[in-house]
Design an enzyme around this catalytic site. Structure first.
Site, PDB file in Angstrom:
ATOM      1  N   ILE A 137       2.403  12.677   3.542  1.00  0.00           N
ATOM      2  CA  ILE A 137       2.144  12.054   2.237  1.00  0.00           C
ATOM      3  C   ILE A 137       0.743  11.439   2.273  1.00  0.00           C
ATOM      4  O   ILE A 137       0.337  10.873   3.299  1.00  0.00           O
ATOM      5  CB  ILE A 137       3.201  10.958   1.930  1.00  0.00           C
ATOM      6  CG1 ILE A 137       4.635  11.500   2.106  1.00  0.00           C
ATOM      7  CG2 ILE A 137       2.999  10.383   0.533  1.00  0.00           C
ATOM      8  CD1 ILE A 137       5.022  12.676   1.235  1.00  0.00           C
ATOM      9  N   TYR A 144       6.901   7.188  17.485  1.00  0.00           N
ATOM     10  CA  TYR A 144       7.218   7.219  16.051  1.00  0.00           C
ATOM     11  C   TYR A 144       8.462   8.076  15.784  1.00  0.00           C
ATOM     12  O   TYR A 144       9.351   7.686  15.022  1.00  0.00           O
ATOM     13  CB  TYR A 144       6.005   7.781  15.330  1.00  0.00           C
ATOM     14  CG  TYR A 144       6.048   7.771  13.824  1.00  0.00           C
ATOM     15  CD1 TYR A 144       5.724   6.631  13.106  1.00  0.00           C
ATOM     16  CD2 TYR A 144       6.368   8.929  13.113  1.00  0.00           C
ATOM     17  CE1 TYR A 144       5.729   6.636  11.719  1.00  0.00           C
ATOM     18  CE2 TYR A 144       6.377   8.949  11.732  1.00  0.00           C
ATOM     19  CZ  TYR A 144       6.056   7.797  11.037  1.00  0.00           C
ATOM     20  OH  TYR A 144       6.057   7.811   9.669  1.00  0.00           O
ATOM     21  N   ARG A 184       0.852  -1.200   0.000  1.00  0.00           N
ATOM     22  CA  ARG A 184       0.000   0.000   0.000  1.00  0.00           C
ATOM     23  C   ARG A 184       0.884   1.245   0.000  1.00  0.00           C
ATOM     24  O   ARG A 184       2.088   1.161   0.253  1.00  0.00           O
ATOM     25  CB  ARG A 184      -0.841   0.051   1.288  1.00  0.00           C
ATOM     26  CG  ARG A 184      -1.831  -1.058   1.406  1.00  0.00           C
ATOM     27  CD  ARG A 184      -2.718  -0.877   2.616  1.00  0.00           C
ATOM     28  NE  ARG A 184      -2.109  -1.342   3.856  1.00  0.00           N
ATOM     29  CZ  ARG A 184      -2.040  -0.635   4.980  1.00  0.00           C
ATOM     30  NH1 ARG A 184      -2.513   0.596   5.031  1.00  0.00           N
ATOM     31  NH2 ARG A 184      -1.504  -1.141   6.073  1.00  0.00           N
TER      32      ARG A 184
HETATM   33  P1  NDP Z   1       0.656   2.633   5.024  1.00  0.00           P
HETATM   34  O1  NDP Z   1      -0.005   2.535   6.349  1.00  0.00           O
HETATM   35  O2  NDP Z   1      -0.120   3.082   3.835  1.00  0.00           O
HETATM   36  O3  NDP Z   1       1.329   1.210   4.659  1.00  0.00           O
HETATM   37  C1  NDP Z   1       2.130   0.556   5.612  1.00  0.00           C
HETATM   38  C2  NDP Z   1       2.786  -0.635   4.966  1.00  0.00           C
HETATM   39  O4  NDP Z   1       3.634  -1.283   5.948  1.00  0.00           O
HETATM   40  C3  NDP Z   1       1.785  -1.696   4.518  1.00  0.00           C
HETATM   41  O5  NDP Z   1       2.263  -2.291   3.345  1.00  0.00           O
HETATM   42  C4  NDP Z   1       1.815  -2.699   5.669  1.00  0.00           C
HETATM   43  O6  NDP Z   1       1.421  -4.020   5.291  1.00  0.00           O
HETATM   44  C5  NDP Z   1       3.280  -2.651   6.038  1.00  0.00           C
HETATM   45  N1  NDP Z   1       3.571  -3.155   7.381  1.00  0.00           N
HETATM   46  C6  NDP Z   1       3.163  -2.649   8.572  1.00  0.00           C
HETATM   47  N2  NDP Z   1       3.638  -3.403   9.585  1.00  0.00           N
HETATM   48  C7  NDP Z   1       4.365  -4.394   9.024  1.00  0.00           C
HETATM   49  C8  NDP Z   1       5.106  -5.502   9.543  1.00  0.00           C
HETATM   50  N3  NDP Z   1       5.200  -5.728  10.867  1.00  0.00           N
HETATM   51  N4  NDP Z   1       5.712  -6.341   8.676  1.00  0.00           N
HETATM   52  C9  NDP Z   1       5.637  -6.129   7.338  1.00  0.00           C
HETATM   53  N5  NDP Z   1       4.950  -5.107   6.791  1.00  0.00           N
HETATM   54  C10 NDP Z   1       4.328  -4.254   7.623  1.00  0.00           C
HETATM   55  O7  NDP Z   1       1.937   3.554   5.261  1.00  0.00           O
HETATM   56  P2  NDP Z   1       2.634   4.654   4.320  1.00  0.00           P
HETATM   57  O8  NDP Z   1       2.735   4.147   2.947  1.00  0.00           O
HETATM   58  O9  NDP Z   1       2.029   5.951   4.604  1.00  0.00           O
HETATM   59  O10 NDP Z   1       4.085   4.669   5.002  1.00  0.00           O
HETATM   60  C11 NDP Z   1       5.187   3.920   4.520  1.00  0.00           C
HETATM   61  C12 NDP Z   1       6.429   4.332   5.285  1.00  0.00           C
HETATM   62  O11 NDP Z   1       6.633   5.730   5.133  1.00  0.00           O
HETATM   63  C13 NDP Z   1       6.342   4.075   6.795  1.00  0.00           C
HETATM   64  O12 NDP Z   1       7.592   3.678   7.279  1.00  0.00           O
HETATM   65  C14 NDP Z   1       5.972   5.436   7.334  1.00  0.00           C
HETATM   66  O13 NDP Z   1       6.384   5.583   8.675  1.00  0.00           O
HETATM   67  C15 NDP Z   1       6.742   6.342   6.403  1.00  0.00           C
HETATM   68  N6  NDP Z   1       6.237   7.702   6.359  1.00  0.00           N
HETATM   69  C16 NDP Z   1       4.945   7.962   5.935  1.00  0.00           C
HETATM   70  C17 NDP Z   1       4.487   9.258   5.922  1.00  0.00           C
HETATM   71  C18 NDP Z   1       3.107   9.611   5.480  1.00  0.00           C
HETATM   72  O14 NDP Z   1       2.741  10.796   5.596  1.00  0.00           O
HETATM   73  N7  NDP Z   1       2.308   8.702   4.948  1.00  0.00           N
HETATM   74  C19 NDP Z   1       5.343  10.361   6.359  1.00  0.00           C
HETATM   75  C20 NDP Z   1       6.656   9.991   6.769  1.00  0.00           C
HETATM   76  C21 NDP Z   1       7.071   8.706   6.757  1.00  0.00           C
HETATM   77  P3  NDP Z   1      -0.166  -4.428   5.266  1.00  0.00           P
HETATM   78  O15 NDP Z   1      -0.756  -3.736   4.081  1.00  0.00           O
HETATM   79  O16 NDP Z   1      -0.134  -5.905   5.120  1.00  0.00           O
HETATM   80  O17 NDP Z   1      -0.734  -3.952   6.558  1.00  0.00           O
END
Ligand code: NDP
Length: 242
Positions: free
Chosen positions: A184, A151, A11
């Protein structure tokens, strides 16, 4: 072109990174915690670029499970050239109200999860004498963010790990960098209260949330030959917010 592992590729930002690296010609392993169907849909889009794309479900916070996944990947597809530590969660709450479980869950996934992959995949890359590691941090790990003590600690830790890994792995031809996104547009930010979202936009000089593709572009740059001499850096992609 080599093999790329993108944790949390089902995602949001991870899905955009998977698609961009596939468009650049890399084979992709798309990891997820539970959304296998969504990850399969991402893999399908990646395959349209003529590369191999496989989905693997595992929990990055579990060291032994990461070891098992990496050994399967090596046997099936070879040694990864690119590792993107993107998997992450939030469990927001103010410092004085935060429960121990909220703190531990975020550290376990966002910091220890990245260590689990970095150390074990890093060892494989060292033997291959090449590799690109990109850790998805956050501006919260640089500037702090009220309501995210867990976080911001995890993401600041990830930036520290990036700098140390750069020093330890550089002699083997491996670069290690971080990308620190601002706000984002993904599931992670969609559920924030409207007041918080509106307040956030006011702090962003470019006046909008970023798109996952805009983070993917930075990751693809750091994974490319053009970035061969860049290591230990944190590239902030936040529309000017911090
Ligand atoms: P989402 O919540 O949209 O997606 C999170 C993803 O991480 C999913 O694919 C989920 O899998 C996976 N995931 C969560 N826990 C685990 C685990 N224990 N093992 C394997 N996979 C896991 O997040 P974003 O796309 O928004 O964020 C992606 C990264 O960017 C993160 O590290 C976040 O901290 C960072 N980030 C995001 C920001 C934002 O504004 N969105 C800003 C700054 C940083 P599943 O779909 O199976 O749950």
């Amino acid at each position: 072109m080599g093999l790329a592992i993108v944790t949390g590729g089902s995602r949001g930002i991870g899905a955009a990174i998977s698609e961009k690296l596939a468009a650049d010609g890399h084979d992709i392993v798309i990891n997820c915690a539970s959304s296998v169907e969504k990850a399969e849909a991402v893999a399908e889009k990646c395959r349209a670029y003529g590369v191999k794309a496989v989905v693997k479900q595992w929990d990055v916070s579990d060291y032994d499970v990461c070891a098992q996944a990496l050994s399967e990947i090596k046997a099936e597809l070879g040694v990864p050239y690119i590792l993107v530590n993107n998997a992450g969660i939030t469990r927001d709450g103010l410092l004085v109200r935060m429960k121990e479980e909220q703190f531990d869950a975020v550290i376990r996934t966002n910091l220890k999860g990245a260590f689990n992959m970095l150390s074990q995949c890093g060892a494989m890359m060292m033997r291959a004498k090449q590799g690109r590691i990109i850790n998805i941090a956050s501006v919260a790990g640089i500037a702090g963010n009220a309501g995210q003590i867990n976080y911001s600690a995890a993401k600041a830790g990830l930036i520290g790990m990036t700098k140390t890994a750069c020093k330890e792995l550089g002699a083997r031809g491996i670069t290690v960098n971080a990308v620190a996104p601002g706000f984002i547009d993904t599931d992670m930010t969609q559920n924030l209260p409207d007041a918080i979202k509106e307040g956030a936009v006011k702090q962003i000089p470019l006046g909008r949330f970023g798109k996952p593709e805009e983070i993917a572009a930075a990751v693809a740059f750091l994974a490319s030959d053009a970035a061969a001499y860049i290591t230990g850096q944190t590239l902030v992609v936040d529309g000017g917010m911090i």
